[in-house]
Design a protein around this motif. Sequence first.
Motif, PDB file in Angstrom:
ATOM      1  N   ILE A  28     -38.638  11.318  34.822  1.00  0.00           N
ATOM      2  CA  ILE A  28     -39.612  12.136  34.109  1.00  0.00           C
ATOM      3  C   ILE A  28     -40.834  12.334  34.991  1.00  0.00           C
ATOM      4  N   SER A  29     -41.510  13.415  34.704  1.00  0.00           N
ATOM      5  CA  SER A  29     -42.737  13.707  35.417  1.00  0.00           C
ATOM      6  C   SER A  29     -43.669  14.400  34.444  1.00  0.00           C
ATOM      7  N   ARG A  30     -44.889  13.927  34.372  1.00  0.00           N
ATOM      8  CA  ARG A  30     -45.857  14.433  33.389  1.00  0.00           C
ATOM      9  C   ARG A  30     -45.279  14.444  31.980  1.00  0.00           C
ATOM     10  N   GLY A  31     -44.518  13.412  31.677  1.00  0.00           N
ATOM     11  CA  GLY A  31     -43.994  13.271  30.326  1.00  0.00           C
ATOM     12  C   GLY A  31     -42.779  14.123  30.038  1.00  0.00           C
ATOM     13  N   ARG A  32     -42.363  14.960  31.006  1.00  0.00           N
ATOM     14  CA  ARG A  32     -41.199  15.821  30.758  1.00  0.00           C
ATOM     15  C   ARG A  32     -39.990  15.344  31.540  1.00  0.00           C
ATOM     16  N   LEU A  33     -38.829  15.570  30.962  1.00  0.00           N
ATOM     17  CA  LEU A  33     -37.579  15.197  31.614  1.00  0.00           C
ATOM     18  C   LEU A  33     -37.317  16.143  32.787  1.00  0.00           C
ATOM     19  N   VAL A  34     -37.073  15.580  33.981  1.00  0.00           N
ATOM     20  CA  VAL A  34     -36.717  16.450  35.109  1.00  0.00           C
ATOM     21  C   VAL A  34     -35.293  16.174  35.599  1.00  0.00           C
ATOM     22  N   ALA A  35     -34.725  15.031  35.257  1.00  0.00           N
ATOM     23  CA  ALA A  35     -33.337  14.774  35.643  1.00  0.00           C
ATOM     24  C   ALA A  35     -32.739  13.737  34.707  1.00  0.00           C
ATOM     25  N   ASP A  36     -31.464  13.929  34.374  1.00  0.00           N
ATOM     26  CA  ASP A  36     -30.725  12.971  33.546  1.00  0.00           C
ATOM     27  C   ASP A  36     -29.273  13.057  33.993  1.00  0.00           C
ATOM     28  N   GLU A  37     -28.934  12.341  35.066  1.00  0.00           N
ATOM     29  CA  GLU A  37     -27.560  12.379  35.537  1.00  0.00           C
ATOM     30  C   GLU A  37     -27.232  11.120  36.322  1.00  0.00           C
ATOM     31  N   SER A  38     -25.944  10.959  36.633  1.00  0.00           N
ATOM     32  CA  SER A  38     -25.519   9.759  37.343  1.00  0.00           C
ATOM     33  C   SER A  38     -26.108   9.760  38.746  1.00  0.00           C
ATOM     34  N   MET A  39     -26.292   8.567  39.269  1.00  0.00           N
ATOM     35  CA  MET A  39     -26.854   8.419  40.607  1.00  0.00           C
ATOM     36  C   MET A  39     -26.043   9.218  41.626  1.00  0.00           C
ATOM     37  N   SER A  40     -24.709   9.103  41.565  1.00  0.00           N
ATOM     38  CA  SER A  40     -23.879   9.773  42.570  1.00  0.00           C
ATOM     39  C   SER A  40     -23.989  11.288  42.442  1.00  0.00           C
ATOM     40  N   ALA A  41     -23.982  11.803  41.217  1.00  0.00           N
ATOM     41  CA  ALA A  41     -24.084  13.250  41.018  1.00  0.00           C
ATOM     42  C   ALA A  41     -25.427  13.767  41.525  1.00  0.00           C
ATOM     43  N   LEU A  42     -26.474  12.980  41.246  1.00  0.00           N
ATOM     44  CA  LEU A  42     -27.815  13.406  41.649  1.00  0.00           C
ATOM     45  C   LEU A  42     -27.914  13.507  43.172  1.00  0.00           C
ATOM     46  N   LEU A  43     -27.384  12.482  43.853  1.00  0.00           N
ATOM     47  CA  LEU A  43     -27.463  12.482  45.317  1.00  0.00           C
ATOM     48  C   LEU A  43     -26.568  13.565  45.905  1.00  0.00           C
ATOM     49  N   ALA A  44     -25.374  13.776  45.305  1.00  0.00           N
ATOM     50  CA  ALA A  44     -24.448  14.772  45.824  1.00  0.00           C
ATOM     51  C   ALA A  44     -25.014  16.173  45.651  1.00  0.00           C
ATOM     52  N   ARG A  45     -25.593  16.415  44.475  1.00  0.00           N
ATOM     53  CA  ARG A  45     -26.109  17.749  44.174  1.00  0.00           C
ATOM     54  C   ARG A  45     -27.188  18.161  45.161  1.00  0.00           C
ATOM     55  N   ARG A  46     -27.959  17.189  45.606  1.00  0.00           N
ATOM     56  CA  ARG A  46     -29.084  17.506  46.478  1.00  0.00           C
ATOM     57  C   ARG A  46     -28.724  17.499  47.944  1.00  0.00           C
ATOM     58  N   SER A  47     -27.497  17.059  48.262  1.00  0.00           N
ATOM     59  CA  SER A  47     -27.202  16.850  49.671  1.00  0.00           C
ATOM     60  C   SER A  47     -26.450  18.017  50.282  1.00  0.00           C
ATOM     61  N   ALA A  48     -26.152  19.070  49.495  1.00  0.00           N
ATOM     62  CA  ALA A  48     -25.343  20.171  49.997  1.00  0.00           C
ATOM     63  C   ALA A  48     -25.952  20.779  51.254  1.00  0.00           C
ATOM     64  N   GLY A  49     -25.160  20.833  52.347  1.00  0.00           N
ATOM     65  CA  GLY A  49     -25.565  21.547  53.545  1.00  0.00           C
ATOM     66  C   GLY A  49     -26.649  20.899  54.363  1.00  0.00           C
TER      67      GLY A  49
END
Lengths: 271, 309
Positions: free
Chosen positions: B200-221
């Motif tokens: 969360i950031s400033r009280g709002r949800l910014v991510a809710d997913e598994s650790m592996s999915a989160l890292l994979a999603r951001r690592s493309a390319g």
Amino acid sequence: MSTPTAPGPRSPLTPVSDRGRWRRLGCAIAFEWTKLAGVRSTLWLLATGTLLTVAGALLIGASARASGVNGYDTATPAPWIAAQNISFTQVAILLVAVFAVTSEYASGSIRTTLLSVPSRGSVLLAKAAVLAGGSAVTGAALVLLGTVSAAAVAAEYGTYTGAQLGHAVLGTAISLALTSILALGIGTTLRNTAGTILTLVVILFALSSVLPIFGQAWLTDLVAYLPGSAAGALVTNASEPYGPAAALAVLAGWAVAGLSAGYLALRSRDT
Amino acid sequence: MIEIDGLSKCFGKARAVDDLTVTIRPGLVTGFLGPNGAGKSTTMRMILGLDRPSAGRAHIDGHRYEELADPLRTVGAVLDARAGHPGQSARSHLLGVARSNGLARNRVTDVLETVGLEDVAAKRIGTFSLGMTQRLGIARALLGDPSVLLLDEPVNGLDPDGVLWIRGVMRTLAAEGRTVLVSSHLLSEMQDTADHLVIISRGRLVADESMSALLARRSAGAATVRSPHGPALATVLENAGMSVTIGADSVLQVTGADLDVIGTLAFDHGHRVDELTFRRPSLEEVYFDLTGAELEYTGRPIRTAVVAA
């Protein structure tokens, strides 16, 4: 401190059954009692109160005897000497009541308390029960101790009847129990130790001298309804300004008002 | 299971928690991340009935915290280190808490052994180090053998041994099928411990997913390319639409294409490639990517004050 282990096999928990409202209140009372009896400050304050009671009773008793020997009519039943003396030594007992709640806010343990007993009403009732019971027993014991001390030095100038002793013991026990509940209520409302003690001193001791200064009749009349006046009437069996029954009602009113304020504060505020 | 539904908390005009909806599932260690002041502690206190929500609700196994008959049998919480009267002994403190929920007396000995405090059980809490106090907090949380655990920054003040131990405790508790929600600002700690992340950031949800999915999603390319013809290869890759930065020794950081595309382009243009690796992002990078633009208290560079004479 030894090496911690992983959470291993656990002892069986008591079965979740018969968890009625009264049983839960009983658990909350056991919790409060464990906390109160488990800290040294409680014992220190009670020891101080005992010392003050004995010392005060000896002093007043000796003074009564000396005046009596010199021909002044100062004979006072020893239980009254002891009970009047309590109006000062009660401070030690009231501090126990104050710390029972303000130290929880100071130490952060109020969160542990509310996590364990989420019902704010139960928390306050449990604290009130433990403090009122403890104060009543302590007050009764101190009056007995003070009476014995005062009677020992005052000799024939402190003679008393069993009824006088019974009244002083009972009156002191009830007045201390109710005043402790008032202290608990103020402490819960204000949360901090200094503010609570100041407020208590003002309500119990200072206002009775301050209010008449303004010269307004209604303000002066109000003095009779302060908790200190009611406690005095309850303890000494005076008929001025009112009898014991009215005194009990006035003091109980203060206790209920204080506890209600504390309950509202506890319910509405974040912790 | 913890179900948070539209939870909000306002302090005056400030929204500490803003319409937060998330479910914390059993059997996993869920990391609760966010910058300082993002609303993590406030959210935890609302789950536990200590703070009153301005809107929304938080349910634990289908009940509000206040509705739980003996809450410690359902929920164990470690909030901050200061949680007992400093003049009370550890054993007396735990005994009182056990009595409040009608728990068997021998549970106190059990949990003291679990956290390794049995030798100092008679000592006053006020004499404890921060690490010992944290262990006492864990002991208190485990007293009622709860199915849900909330830990607010539990590794604070722990020595490396203690950090390792608490990581094991959380993994064990989750493996036993319990719900474990742990907040932390130590991202590396989370990377080793958490299965699932709620950010969360400033009280709002910014991510809710598994650790592996989160890292994979951001690592493309994201790729590292080392070549003796660094600048020339960089031009080739940029012309192909990739984003390239040239680092020390002409090492290229390339985003926007897979490894085989980069390799093929280098081969076609006759550039020797000494290294072509997939660059796995750290949790830090993902975290700052998600929350960086919304930091509550962003630091400013320090400027030397010019004092007018």
